[in-house]
Design a protein around this motif. Structure first.
Motif, PDB file in Angstrom:
ATOM      1  N   ARG A 123       0.836  -1.206   0.000  1.00 41.09           N
ATOM      2  CA  ARG A 123       0.000   0.000   0.000  1.00 41.09           C
ATOM      3  C   ARG A 123       0.868   1.253   0.000  1.00 41.09           C
ATOM      4  NH1 ARG A 123      -5.421  -0.014   3.498  1.00 41.09           N
ATOM      5  NH2 ARG A 123      -5.671   1.721   2.025  1.00 41.09           N
ATOM      6  N   THR A 124       1.911   1.242   0.818  1.00 46.12           N
ATOM      7  CA  THR A 124       2.816   2.392   0.860  1.00 46.12           C
ATOM      8  C   THR A 124       3.535   2.556  -0.467  1.00 46.12           C
ATOM      9  OG1 THR A 124       3.154   1.970   3.215  1.00 46.12           O
ATOM     10  CG2 THR A 124       4.703   3.460   2.143  1.00 46.12           C
ATOM     11  N   GLY A 125       3.983   1.444  -1.046  1.00 45.97           N
ATOM     12  CA  GLY A 125       4.672   1.515  -2.329  1.00 45.97           C
ATOM     13  C   GLY A 125       3.784   2.052  -3.425  1.00 45.97           C
ATOM     14  N   ALA A 126       2.512   1.618  -3.457  1.00 50.69           N
ATOM     15  CA  ALA A 126       1.580   2.114  -4.474  1.00 50.69           C
ATOM     16  C   ALA A 126       1.289   3.597  -4.262  1.00 50.69           C
ATOM     17  CB  ALA A 126       0.290   1.301  -4.431  1.00 50.69           C
ATOM     18  N   PHE A 127       1.174   4.016  -3.002  1.00 46.01           N
ATOM     19  CA  PHE A 127       0.884   5.418  -2.684  1.00 46.01           C
ATOM     20  C   PHE A 127       1.999   6.337  -3.187  1.00 46.01           C
ATOM     21  CE2 PHE A 127       1.387   8.960   0.367  1.00 46.01           C
ATOM     22  CZ  PHE A 127       0.164   9.596   0.185  1.00 46.01           C
ATOM     23  N   LEU A 161      -4.802  12.383  -3.972  1.00 43.47           N
ATOM     24  CA  LEU A 161      -5.963  11.490  -3.959  1.00 43.47           C
ATOM     25  C   LEU A 161      -5.722  10.270  -4.845  1.00 43.47           C
ATOM     26  CD1 LEU A 161      -8.881  14.095  -4.061  1.00 43.47           C
ATOM     27  CD2 LEU A 161      -7.979  12.840  -2.091  1.00 43.47           C
ATOM     28  N   ALA A 162      -5.014  10.462  -5.961  1.00 44.80           N
ATOM     29  CA  ALA A 162      -4.654   9.319  -6.809  1.00 44.80           C
ATOM     30  C   ALA A 162      -3.761   8.349  -6.048  1.00 44.80           C
ATOM     31  CB  ALA A 162      -3.959   9.806  -8.081  1.00 44.80           C
ATOM     32  N   GLY A 163      -2.871   8.882  -5.227  1.00 44.21           N
ATOM     33  CA  GLY A 163      -2.026   8.029  -4.400  1.00 44.21           C
ATOM     34  C   GLY A 163      -2.837   7.211  -3.404  1.00 44.21           C
ATOM     35  N   PHE A 164      -3.823   7.849  -2.766  1.00 43.43           N
ATOM     36  CA  PHE A 164      -4.686   7.113  -1.839  1.00 43.43           C
ATOM     37  C   PHE A 164      -5.465   6.018  -2.576  1.00 43.43           C
ATOM     38  CE2 PHE A 164      -4.408  10.935   0.993  1.00 43.43           C
ATOM     39  CZ  PHE A 164      -3.929  10.265   2.097  1.00 43.43           C
ATOM     40  N   TRP A 165      -5.941   6.348  -3.769  1.00 43.52           N
ATOM     41  CA  TRP A 165      -6.690   5.369  -4.550  1.00 43.52           C
ATOM     42  C   TRP A 165      -5.791   4.176  -4.903  1.00 43.52           C
ATOM     43  CZ3 TRP A 165     -11.261   3.618  -5.531  1.00 43.52           C
ATOM     44  CH2 TRP A 165     -11.485   2.827  -6.666  1.00 43.52           C
ATOM     45  N   ALA A 166      -4.572   4.441  -5.338  1.00 48.44           N
ATOM     46  CA  ALA A 166      -3.639   3.370  -5.670  1.00 48.44           C
ATOM     47  C   ALA A 166      -3.368   2.491  -4.453  1.00 48.44           C
ATOM     48  CB  ALA A 166      -2.334   3.948  -6.203  1.00 48.44           C
ATOM     49  N   SER A 167      -3.263   3.097  -3.285  1.00 48.79           N
ATOM     50  CA  SER A 167      -3.027   2.338  -2.062  1.00 48.79           C
ATOM     51  C   SER A 167      -4.179   1.382  -1.783  1.00 48.79           C
ATOM     52  CB  SER A 167      -2.834   3.299  -0.884  1.00 48.79           C
ATOM     53  OG  SER A 167      -2.700   2.603   0.327  1.00 48.79           O
ATOM     54  N   MET A 427      -0.036   1.893 -12.189  1.00 44.85           N
ATOM     55  CA  MET A 427      -0.423   2.151 -13.574  1.00 44.85           C
ATOM     56  C   MET A 427      -1.910   2.443 -13.681  1.00 44.85           C
ATOM     57  SD  MET A 427       1.913  -0.723 -15.521  1.00 44.85           S
ATOM     58  CE  MET A 427       1.385  -0.244 -17.148  1.00 44.85           C
ATOM     59  N   HIS A 428      -2.730   1.687 -12.963  1.00 48.11           N
ATOM     60  CA  HIS A 428      -4.167   1.947 -12.993  1.00 48.11           C
ATOM     61  C   HIS A 428      -4.487   3.344 -12.469  1.00 48.11           C
ATOM     62  CE1 HIS A 428      -8.418   1.809 -12.031  1.00 48.11           C
ATOM     63  NE2 HIS A 428      -8.096   2.073 -10.772  1.00 48.11           N
ATOM     64  N   ALA A 429      -3.900   3.705 -11.322  1.00 49.24           N
ATOM     65  CA  ALA A 429      -4.178   5.012 -10.725  1.00 49.24           C
ATOM     66  C   ALA A 429      -3.724   6.146 -11.631  1.00 49.24           C
ATOM     67  CB  ALA A 429      -3.518   5.119  -9.351  1.00 49.24           C
ATOM     68  N   VAL A 430      -2.561   5.974 -12.258  1.00 46.38           N
ATOM     69  CA  VAL A 430      -2.050   7.006 -13.167  1.00 46.38           C
ATOM     70  C   VAL A 430      -2.944   7.122 -14.390  1.00 46.38           C
ATOM     71  CG1 VAL A 430      -0.149   7.581 -14.725  1.00 46.38           C
ATOM     72  CG2 VAL A 430       0.337   6.830 -12.393  1.00 46.38           C
ATOM     73  N   PHE A 431      -3.335   5.985 -14.976  1.00 48.40           N
ATOM     74  CA  PHE A 431      -4.211   6.020 -16.144  1.00 48.40           C
ATOM     75  C   PHE A 431      -5.551   6.660 -15.798  1.00 48.40           C
ATOM     76  CE2 PHE A 431      -2.634   2.938 -19.591  1.00 48.40           C
ATOM     77  CZ  PHE A 431      -1.318   3.222 -19.307  1.00 48.40           C
ATOM     78  N   LEU A 432      -6.080   6.331 -14.627  1.00 50.04           N
ATOM     79  CA  LEU A 432      -7.363   6.904 -14.217  1.00 50.04           C
ATOM     80  C   LEU A 432      -7.228   8.401 -13.963  1.00 50.04           C
ATOM     81  CD1 LEU A 432     -10.324   6.311 -13.499  1.00 50.04           C
ATOM     82  CD2 LEU A 432      -9.566   5.908 -11.147  1.00 50.04           C
ATOM     83  N   ALA A 433      -6.109   8.812 -13.383  1.00 44.11           N
ATOM     84  CA  ALA A 433      -5.918  10.224 -13.041  1.00 44.11           C
ATOM     85  C   ALA A 433      -5.821  11.103 -14.279  1.00 44.11           C
ATOM     86  CB  ALA A 433      -4.667  10.397 -12.185  1.00 44.11           C
TER      87      ALA A 433
END
Length: 437
Positions: A123-127, A161-167, A427-433
Protein backbone atom coordinates in the motif's frame (compact mmCIF):
# COMPACT_ATOMS: atom_id res chain seq x y z
CA UNK A 1 -0.99 0.65 26.06
CA UNK A 2 -2.11 3.54 28.27
CA UNK A 3 -4.00 6.56 27.05
CA UNK A 4 -1.17 8.88 28.06
CA UNK A 5 1.36 6.92 26.00
CA UNK A 6 -0.97 6.93 23.03
CA UNK A 7 -1.44 10.69 23.27
CA UNK A 8 2.28 11.30 23.58
CA UNK A 9 2.85 9.08 20.53
CA UNK A 10 0.18 10.45 18.17
CA UNK A 11 -0.49 14.06 19.16
CA UNK A 12 2.96 15.39 18.12
CA UNK A 13 2.57 13.94 14.61
CA UNK A 14 -0.95 15.29 14.26
CA UNK A 15 0.18 18.70 15.52
CA UNK A 16 3.20 18.67 13.20
CA UNK A 17 0.94 18.16 10.19
CA UNK A 18 -1.43 20.86 11.45
CA UNK A 19 1.49 23.31 11.72
CA UNK A 20 2.56 22.35 8.22
CA UNK A 21 -0.98 22.93 6.97
CA UNK A 22 -1.05 26.38 8.54
CA UNK A 23 2.30 27.20 6.94
CA UNK A 24 1.20 26.14 3.47
CA UNK A 25 -2.10 28.00 3.84
CA UNK A 26 -0.28 31.19 4.78
CA UNK A 27 1.96 30.71 1.74
CA UNK A 28 -1.07 30.35 -0.52
CA UNK A 29 -0.32 26.69 -1.31
CA UNK A 30 -3.79 25.50 -0.47
CA UNK A 31 -3.62 21.92 -1.90
CA UNK A 32 -0.59 21.18 0.30
CA UNK A 33 -2.41 22.68 3.27
CA UNK A 34 -5.40 20.41 2.68
CA UNK A 35 -3.06 17.43 2.34
CA UNK A 36 -1.36 18.21 5.65
CA UNK A 37 -4.66 18.59 7.47
CA UNK A 38 -5.83 15.30 5.97
CA UNK A 39 -2.79 13.51 7.37
CA UNK A 40 -3.27 15.26 10.71
CA UNK A 41 -6.50 13.25 10.92
CA UNK A 42 -5.21 10.07 9.30
CA UNK A 43 -2.49 9.75 11.94
CA UNK A 44 -5.22 8.51 14.25
CA UNK A 45 -6.23 5.64 11.97
CA UNK A 46 -4.79 2.26 12.89
CA UNK A 47 -3.67 1.05 9.44
CA UNK A 48 -0.01 0.06 9.41
CA UNK A 49 0.61 1.67 6.03
CA UNK A 50 -0.42 5.07 7.43
CA UNK A 51 2.50 4.95 9.85
CA UNK A 52 4.88 4.02 7.03
CA UNK A 53 3.63 6.94 4.95
CA UNK A 54 3.84 9.35 7.87
CA UNK A 55 7.41 8.25 8.63
CA UNK A 56 8.33 9.38 5.11
CA UNK A 57 6.28 12.57 5.05
CA UNK A 58 7.27 14.02 8.43
CA UNK A 59 11.02 14.14 7.62
CA UNK A 60 10.14 15.79 4.30
CA UNK A 61 8.04 18.32 6.19
CA UNK A 62 10.92 18.91 8.61
CA UNK A 63 13.21 19.56 5.63
CA UNK A 64 10.64 22.01 4.29
CA UNK A 65 10.81 23.96 7.57
CA UNK A 66 14.61 24.11 7.27
CA UNK A 67 14.29 25.39 3.70
CA UNK A 68 11.76 28.00 4.83
CA UNK A 69 14.09 29.08 7.63
CA UNK A 70 16.97 29.53 5.18
CA UNK A 71 14.84 31.56 2.77
CA UNK A 72 13.36 33.73 5.52
CA UNK A 73 16.75 34.41 7.11
CA UNK A 74 18.24 35.44 3.76
CA UNK A 75 15.33 37.80 3.19
CA UNK A 76 15.61 39.32 6.68
CA UNK A 77 19.36 39.78 6.32
CA UNK A 78 18.89 41.43 2.92
CA UNK A 79 16.34 43.83 4.43
CA UNK A 80 18.63 44.37 7.46
CA UNK A 81 15.99 43.15 9.88
CA UNK A 82 16.38 40.90 12.97
CA UNK A 83 16.41 37.26 12.01
CA UNK A 84 17.76 35.23 14.93
CA UNK A 85 14.42 34.67 16.70
CA UNK A 86 12.72 33.71 13.45
CA UNK A 87 15.45 31.19 12.66
CA UNK A 88 15.19 29.65 16.13
CA UNK A 89 11.41 29.32 15.87
CA UNK A 90 11.45 27.70 12.43
CA UNK A 91 14.31 25.36 13.27
CA UNK A 92 12.52 24.46 16.50
CA UNK A 93 9.40 23.54 14.51
CA UNK A 94 11.58 21.45 12.19
CA UNK A 95 13.10 19.60 15.16
CA UNK A 96 9.63 19.06 16.65
CA UNK A 97 8.41 17.60 13.34
CA UNK A 98 11.35 15.21 13.09
CA UNK A 99 10.94 14.18 16.74
CA UNK A 100 7.25 13.45 16.11
CA UNK A 101 8.31 10.88 13.51
CA UNK A 102 10.69 9.23 15.97
CA UNK A 103 7.92 8.87 18.55
CA UNK A 104 5.93 6.71 16.12
CA UNK A 105 8.76 4.18 15.97
CA UNK A 106 8.26 2.90 19.53
CA UNK A 107 6.22 0.03 20.94
CA UNK A 108 3.15 2.20 21.28
CA UNK A 109 3.23 2.86 17.56
CA UNK A 110 3.68 -0.86 16.85
CA UNK A 111 0.59 -1.70 18.86
CA UNK A 112 -1.58 1.15 17.58
CA UNK A 113 -0.75 0.65 13.90
CA UNK A 114 -1.39 -3.08 13.97
CA UNK A 115 -4.10 -3.28 11.34
CA UNK A 116 -3.25 -4.50 7.84
CA UNK A 117 0.44 -5.17 8.46
CA UNK A 118 0.51 -7.95 5.88
CA UNK A 119 -0.19 -5.60 2.97
CA UNK A 120 1.16 -2.36 4.47
CA UNK A 121 4.29 -2.28 2.34
CA UNK A 122 2.49 -2.72 -0.97
CA UNK A 123 0.00 0.00 0.00
CA UNK A 124 2.82 2.39 0.86
CA UNK A 125 4.67 1.52 -2.33
CA UNK A 126 1.58 2.11 -4.47
CA UNK A 127 0.88 5.42 -2.68
CA UNK A 128 4.33 6.93 -3.16
CA UNK A 129 4.87 5.28 -6.54
CA UNK A 130 1.77 6.96 -7.95
CA UNK A 131 2.78 10.33 -6.56
CA UNK A 132 6.30 9.90 -7.96
CA UNK A 133 4.95 9.18 -11.45
CA UNK A 134 2.35 11.95 -11.52
CA UNK A 135 4.37 14.75 -9.90
CA UNK A 136 6.73 15.32 -12.88
CA UNK A 137 3.65 15.73 -15.10
CA UNK A 138 2.66 18.65 -12.90
CA UNK A 139 5.72 20.53 -14.15
CA UNK A 140 5.94 19.15 -17.70
CA UNK A 141 2.29 18.96 -18.78
CA UNK A 142 -0.09 20.17 -16.02
CA UNK A 143 -2.94 20.33 -18.53
CA UNK A 144 -3.28 16.53 -18.44
CA UNK A 145 -4.99 16.90 -15.05
CA UNK A 146 -8.66 17.83 -15.30
CA UNK A 147 -8.35 19.48 -11.90
CA UNK A 148 -5.79 21.89 -13.31
CA UNK A 149 -8.13 22.86 -16.15
CA UNK A 150 -11.10 23.60 -13.92
CA UNK A 151 -9.30 24.59 -10.68
CA UNK A 152 -5.84 25.92 -11.56
CA UNK A 153 -3.29 25.21 -8.87
CA UNK A 154 -5.15 22.28 -7.29
CA UNK A 155 -3.53 19.44 -9.25
CA UNK A 156 -1.29 18.48 -6.24
CA UNK A 157 -4.42 17.48 -4.35
CA UNK A 158 -5.51 15.47 -7.41
CA UNK A 159 -2.16 13.64 -7.26
CA UNK A 160 -2.49 12.98 -3.53
CA UNK A 161 -5.96 11.49 -3.96
CA UNK A 162 -4.65 9.32 -6.81
CA UNK A 163 -2.03 8.03 -4.40
CA UNK A 164 -4.69 7.11 -1.84
CA UNK A 165 -6.69 5.37 -4.55
CA UNK A 166 -3.64 3.37 -5.67
CA UNK A 167 -3.03 2.34 -2.06
CA UNK A 168 -6.57 0.99 -1.73
CA UNK A 169 -6.36 -0.80 -5.07
CA UNK A 170 -3.07 -2.44 -4.05
CA UNK A 171 -4.59 -3.67 -0.78
CA UNK A 172 -7.47 -5.30 -2.67
CA UNK A 173 -5.44 -6.74 -5.53
CA UNK A 174 -2.96 -8.06 -2.99
CA UNK A 175 -5.73 -10.12 -1.40
CA UNK A 176 -6.17 -13.13 -3.68
CA UNK A 177 -9.68 -13.70 -2.45
CA UNK A 178 -10.79 -10.19 -3.39
CA UNK A 179 -8.53 -9.71 -6.42
CA UNK A 180 -10.88 -11.02 -9.18
CA UNK A 181 -13.79 -8.81 -8.12
CA UNK A 182 -11.52 -5.84 -7.54
CA UNK A 183 -9.87 -6.22 -10.94
CA UNK A 184 -13.22 -6.14 -12.73
CA UNK A 185 -14.40 -3.21 -10.60
CA UNK A 186 -11.40 -0.96 -11.18
CA UNK A 187 -11.20 -2.02 -14.83
CA UNK A 188 -14.84 -1.06 -15.44
CA UNK A 189 -14.35 2.16 -13.49
CA UNK A 190 -11.44 3.17 -15.70
CA UNK A 191 -13.34 2.35 -18.88
CA UNK A 192 -16.44 4.21 -17.64
CA UNK A 193 -14.34 7.29 -16.83
CA UNK A 194 -12.70 7.10 -20.24
CA UNK A 195 -15.93 6.83 -22.20
CA UNK A 196 -17.69 9.42 -20.01
CA UNK A 197 -15.02 11.92 -21.03
CA UNK A 198 -15.48 10.82 -24.64
CA UNK A 199 -19.21 11.52 -24.35
CA UNK A 200 -18.55 14.95 -22.89
CA UNK A 201 -16.08 15.63 -25.69
CA UNK A 202 -18.68 14.64 -28.28
CA UNK A 203 -21.11 16.98 -26.54
CA UNK A 204 -18.73 19.85 -27.29
CA UNK A 205 -16.84 20.14 -24.01
CA UNK A 206 -13.29 20.30 -25.37
CA UNK A 207 -11.79 20.61 -21.88
CA UNK A 208 -12.34 16.88 -21.45
CA UNK A 209 -10.18 16.06 -24.48
CA UNK A 210 -6.42 15.74 -24.02
CA UNK A 211 -5.53 17.88 -27.05
CA UNK A 212 -8.86 19.64 -27.44
CA UNK A 213 -9.55 17.48 -30.51
CA UNK A 214 -11.48 14.23 -30.71
CA UNK A 215 -9.60 10.99 -31.40
CA UNK A 216 -11.21 7.67 -32.24
CA UNK A 217 -10.95 5.56 -29.04
CA UNK A 218 -10.51 2.13 -30.65
CA UNK A 219 -7.50 0.18 -29.33
CA UNK A 220 -6.45 -0.95 -32.82
CA UNK A 221 -6.19 2.69 -33.83
CA UNK A 222 -3.20 3.04 -31.50
CA UNK A 223 -1.30 1.25 -34.27
CA UNK A 224 -3.30 2.36 -37.31
CA UNK A 225 -3.66 6.11 -36.68
CA UNK A 226 0.08 6.98 -36.73
CA UNK A 227 0.48 4.98 -39.96
CA UNK A 228 -2.36 6.90 -41.58
CA UNK A 229 -1.28 10.32 -40.28
CA UNK A 230 2.42 9.71 -40.71
CA UNK A 231 3.12 10.80 -37.14
CA UNK A 232 1.71 11.06 -33.64
CA UNK A 233 3.56 8.36 -31.73
CA UNK A 234 2.50 9.30 -28.20
CA UNK A 235 -0.11 6.54 -27.82
CA UNK A 236 2.04 3.76 -29.36
CA UNK A 237 4.91 4.75 -27.07
CA UNK A 238 2.61 4.82 -24.02
CA UNK A 239 1.19 1.43 -24.96
CA UNK A 240 4.66 -0.02 -25.59
CA UNK A 241 6.08 1.22 -22.29
CA UNK A 242 3.03 -0.09 -20.42
CA UNK A 243 3.42 -3.55 -21.95
CA UNK A 244 7.16 -3.62 -21.34
CA UNK A 245 6.46 -2.92 -17.67
CA UNK A 246 3.38 -5.05 -17.06
CA UNK A 247 3.44 -7.49 -19.93
CA UNK A 248 0.14 -8.75 -21.30
CA UNK A 249 -1.57 -7.54 -18.09
CA UNK A 250 -2.35 -4.43 -20.15
CA UNK A 251 -5.10 -6.50 -21.78
CA UNK A 252 -6.67 -7.61 -18.49
CA UNK A 253 -6.34 -4.41 -16.42
CA UNK A 254 -5.91 -1.30 -18.56
CA UNK A 255 -7.62 -1.77 -21.94
CA UNK A 256 -10.80 0.31 -21.97
CA UNK A 257 -12.36 -2.03 -24.58
CA UNK A 258 -11.39 -5.44 -23.26
CA UNK A 259 -13.24 -5.09 -19.97
CA UNK A 260 -16.65 -5.26 -21.64
CA UNK A 261 -15.62 -8.34 -23.61
CA UNK A 262 -14.58 -10.00 -20.34
CA UNK A 263 -17.78 -8.92 -18.59
CA UNK A 264 -19.81 -10.49 -21.40
CA UNK A 265 -17.87 -13.73 -20.99
CA UNK A 266 -17.99 -13.78 -17.19
CA UNK A 267 -21.57 -14.95 -16.95
CA UNK A 268 -20.89 -18.21 -18.80
CA UNK A 269 -18.87 -21.35 -18.30
CA UNK A 270 -15.43 -21.01 -19.85
CA UNK A 271 -14.98 -23.29 -22.87
CA UNK A 272 -11.87 -23.77 -25.00
CA UNK A 273 -11.99 -21.02 -27.67
CA UNK A 274 -11.94 -22.22 -31.30
CA UNK A 275 -8.50 -22.71 -32.80
CA UNK A 276 -9.24 -20.30 -35.64
CA UNK A 277 -9.40 -17.30 -33.31
CA UNK A 278 -5.63 -16.71 -32.95
CA UNK A 279 -5.22 -16.99 -36.74
CA UNK A 280 -8.01 -14.46 -37.28
CA UNK A 281 -6.30 -12.04 -34.91
CA UNK A 282 -3.11 -12.33 -36.93
CA UNK A 283 -5.12 -11.39 -40.03
CA UNK A 284 -6.62 -8.44 -38.15
CA UNK A 285 -3.13 -7.26 -37.19
CA UNK A 286 -2.03 -7.41 -40.81
CA UNK A 287 -5.08 -5.42 -41.91
CA UNK A 288 -4.55 -2.91 -39.11
CA UNK A 289 -1.04 -2.22 -40.41
CA UNK A 290 -1.74 -2.42 -44.16
CA UNK A 291 -5.08 -0.62 -44.57
CA UNK A 292 -4.03 2.77 -43.09
CA UNK A 293 -0.90 2.77 -45.26
CA UNK A 294 -3.01 2.05 -48.36
CA UNK A 295 -5.51 4.76 -47.39
CA UNK A 296 -2.71 7.26 -46.95
CA UNK A 297 -1.01 6.38 -50.25
CA UNK A 298 -4.30 6.48 -52.14
CA UNK A 299 -5.22 9.88 -50.70
CA UNK A 300 -8.45 8.59 -49.19
CA UNK A 301 -10.36 11.19 -47.14
CA UNK A 302 -10.13 11.19 -43.38
CA UNK A 303 -13.82 10.37 -43.16
CA UNK A 304 -13.21 7.01 -44.84
CA UNK A 305 -10.39 6.16 -42.40
CA UNK A 306 -12.55 7.15 -39.43
CA UNK A 307 -15.46 5.08 -40.71
CA UNK A 308 -13.29 1.98 -41.07
CA UNK A 309 -11.80 2.48 -37.62
CA UNK A 310 -15.23 2.95 -36.08
CA UNK A 311 -16.53 -0.20 -37.80
CA UNK A 312 -13.53 -2.11 -36.45
CA UNK A 313 -14.29 -0.93 -32.93
CA UNK A 314 -18.01 -1.68 -33.20
CA UNK A 315 -17.20 -5.33 -33.86
CA UNK A 316 -16.85 -5.53 -30.09
CA UNK A 317 -20.63 -5.49 -29.68
CA UNK A 318 -21.63 -8.53 -31.80
CA UNK A 319 -18.49 -10.48 -30.90
CA UNK A 320 -19.04 -9.95 -27.17
CA UNK A 321 -22.78 -10.60 -27.38
CA UNK A 322 -22.53 -13.75 -29.49
CA UNK A 323 -19.12 -15.40 -29.26
CA UNK A 324 -17.88 -14.27 -25.83
CA UNK A 325 -21.14 -15.23 -24.15
CA UNK A 326 -21.20 -18.56 -25.99
CA UNK A 327 -17.66 -19.66 -25.21
CA UNK A 328 -17.20 -17.86 -21.90
CA UNK A 329 -13.95 -16.43 -23.28
CA UNK A 330 -12.93 -12.90 -24.23
CA UNK A 331 -13.36 -13.56 -27.96
CA UNK A 332 -12.88 -9.97 -29.18
CA UNK A 333 -9.52 -9.92 -27.41
CA UNK A 334 -8.60 -13.37 -28.70
CA UNK A 335 -9.83 -13.09 -32.29
CA UNK A 336 -10.09 -9.43 -33.32
CA UNK A 337 -7.99 -6.98 -31.31
CA UNK A 338 -4.48 -6.69 -32.82
CA UNK A 339 -3.11 -4.98 -29.71
CA UNK A 340 -3.52 -8.21 -27.79
CA UNK A 341 -1.15 -9.92 -30.20
CA UNK A 342 1.37 -7.10 -29.95
CA UNK A 343 1.06 -7.18 -26.15
CA UNK A 344 1.78 -10.90 -26.26
CA UNK A 345 4.95 -10.38 -28.29
CA UNK A 346 6.21 -7.38 -26.31
CA UNK A 347 5.15 -9.08 -23.09
CA UNK A 348 7.89 -11.65 -23.62
CA UNK A 349 10.34 -8.93 -22.64
CA UNK A 350 8.49 -8.15 -19.41
CA UNK A 351 9.69 -10.23 -16.42
CA UNK A 352 6.33 -11.56 -15.24
CA UNK A 353 5.18 -15.14 -15.84
CA UNK A 354 2.75 -17.60 -14.29
CA UNK A 355 4.05 -21.11 -13.83
CA UNK A 356 2.74 -24.39 -12.43
CA UNK A 357 4.38 -25.61 -9.23
CA UNK A 358 4.93 -29.10 -7.86
CA UNK A 359 1.94 -28.58 -5.55
CA UNK A 360 -0.50 -28.66 -8.49
CA UNK A 361 -3.14 -31.42 -8.06
CA UNK A 362 -4.61 -31.11 -11.61
CA UNK A 363 -7.99 -30.19 -10.17
CA UNK A 364 -8.50 -27.89 -13.22
CA UNK A 365 -10.07 -25.12 -11.14
CA UNK A 366 -7.78 -22.68 -12.95
CA UNK A 367 -8.94 -23.98 -16.34
CA UNK A 368 -12.55 -23.27 -15.43
CA UNK A 369 -11.94 -19.60 -14.60
CA UNK A 370 -9.54 -18.67 -17.40
CA UNK A 371 -11.30 -16.39 -19.90
CA UNK A 372 -8.43 -16.39 -22.37
CA UNK A 373 -8.07 -20.12 -23.10
CA UNK A 374 -4.57 -20.11 -21.66
CA UNK A 375 -4.93 -22.97 -19.19
CA UNK A 376 -6.23 -25.89 -21.18
CA UNK A 377 -5.23 -29.25 -19.59
CA UNK A 378 -2.43 -29.77 -22.11
CA UNK A 379 -0.97 -26.34 -21.34
CA UNK A 380 -1.23 -27.06 -17.64
CA UNK A 381 0.71 -30.28 -18.14
CA UNK A 382 3.46 -28.34 -19.89
CA UNK A 383 3.88 -26.24 -16.76
CA UNK A 384 2.98 -22.87 -18.24
CA UNK A 385 -0.13 -21.09 -19.59
CA UNK A 386 -0.72 -20.72 -23.31
CA UNK A 387 0.06 -17.56 -25.29
CA UNK A 388 -3.36 -16.11 -24.53
CA UNK A 389 -2.43 -15.54 -20.86
CA UNK A 390 -3.01 -11.93 -19.81
CA UNK A 391 -1.70 -12.25 -16.23
CA UNK A 392 -5.16 -11.55 -14.84
CA UNK A 393 -4.27 -13.83 -11.86
CA UNK A 394 -7.79 -15.27 -11.61
CA UNK A 395 -6.13 -18.69 -11.73
CA UNK A 396 -3.95 -17.81 -8.74
CA UNK A 397 -6.99 -16.67 -6.79
CA UNK A 398 -8.99 -19.84 -7.39
CA UNK A 399 -6.14 -22.30 -6.73
CA UNK A 400 -6.35 -23.69 -3.21
CA UNK A 401 -3.14 -25.72 -3.37
CA UNK A 402 -0.59 -23.09 -4.41
CA UNK A 403 -0.31 -25.02 -7.64
CA UNK A 404 0.42 -21.84 -9.59
CA UNK A 405 2.82 -19.03 -8.82
CA UNK A 406 3.96 -15.79 -10.34
CA UNK A 407 7.61 -15.68 -11.28
CA UNK A 408 10.03 -12.84 -11.82
CA UNK A 409 12.54 -13.51 -14.58
CA UNK A 410 11.69 -17.20 -14.30
CA UNK A 411 12.32 -17.39 -10.55
CA UNK A 412 9.60 -17.99 -7.99
CA UNK A 413 9.91 -15.60 -5.08
CA UNK A 414 7.48 -14.32 -2.51
CA UNK A 415 7.97 -10.71 -3.55
CA UNK A 416 7.22 -11.23 -7.26
CA UNK A 417 3.43 -11.04 -6.97
CA UNK A 418 3.59 -8.16 -4.49
CA UNK A 419 5.79 -6.09 -6.82
CA UNK A 420 3.48 -6.94 -9.71
CA UNK A 421 0.45 -5.78 -7.71
CA UNK A 422 2.16 -2.50 -6.78
CA UNK A 423 3.12 -1.88 -10.40
CA UNK A 424 -0.40 -2.53 -11.70
CA UNK A 425 -1.96 -0.39 -8.95
CA UNK A 426 0.30 2.52 -9.87
CA UNK A 427 -0.42 2.15 -13.57
CA UNK A 428 -4.17 1.95 -12.99
CA UNK A 429 -4.18 5.01 -10.73
CA UNK A 430 -2.05 7.01 -13.17
CA UNK A 431 -4.21 6.02 -16.14
CA UNK A 432 -7.36 6.90 -14.22
CA UNK A 433 -5.92 10.22 -13.04
CA UNK A 434 -5.16 11.36 -16.59
CA UNK A 435 -7.71 9.24 -18.54
CA UNK A 436 -8.36 11.46 -21.52
CA UNK A 437 -9.45 10.81 -25.09
Amino acid sequence: MTTIRLILCLVPSSLAFALGGAHFWRAGQYPFSVGCMLFALLVWRREAWIRQAVLVLLPLLAARWIWTAAQSVQLRMFMEQPWMRLACILLGVSSFTATAALLLEGKTGDVWYGRGKKRALIRTGAFFGTIAVLTPLLFVAPQVFLTERFLPGWAPLHILLAGFWASWVASRLGDRGAAPRTRLFIWRLFSAAFFAQLALGLAGYGLFLMTGKLHLPVPGMILAAPLYRGGGLFMPILFGVSVLLAGAAWCSHLCYFGVWDTVAASGCKALPPPRWMPRLRLVCLGLTLAVPILLRLSGAPTEAAVALGLAFGLLLLPVAALLSRRYGSACYCLAVCPLGLVARWLGKIAPWRIRRTDACTRCLACTRVCRYGALAPDRLESGRPGPGCTLCRDCLSVCRHDGLAMTLYGKTCGAAESVFVVLLSIMHAVFLAVARV
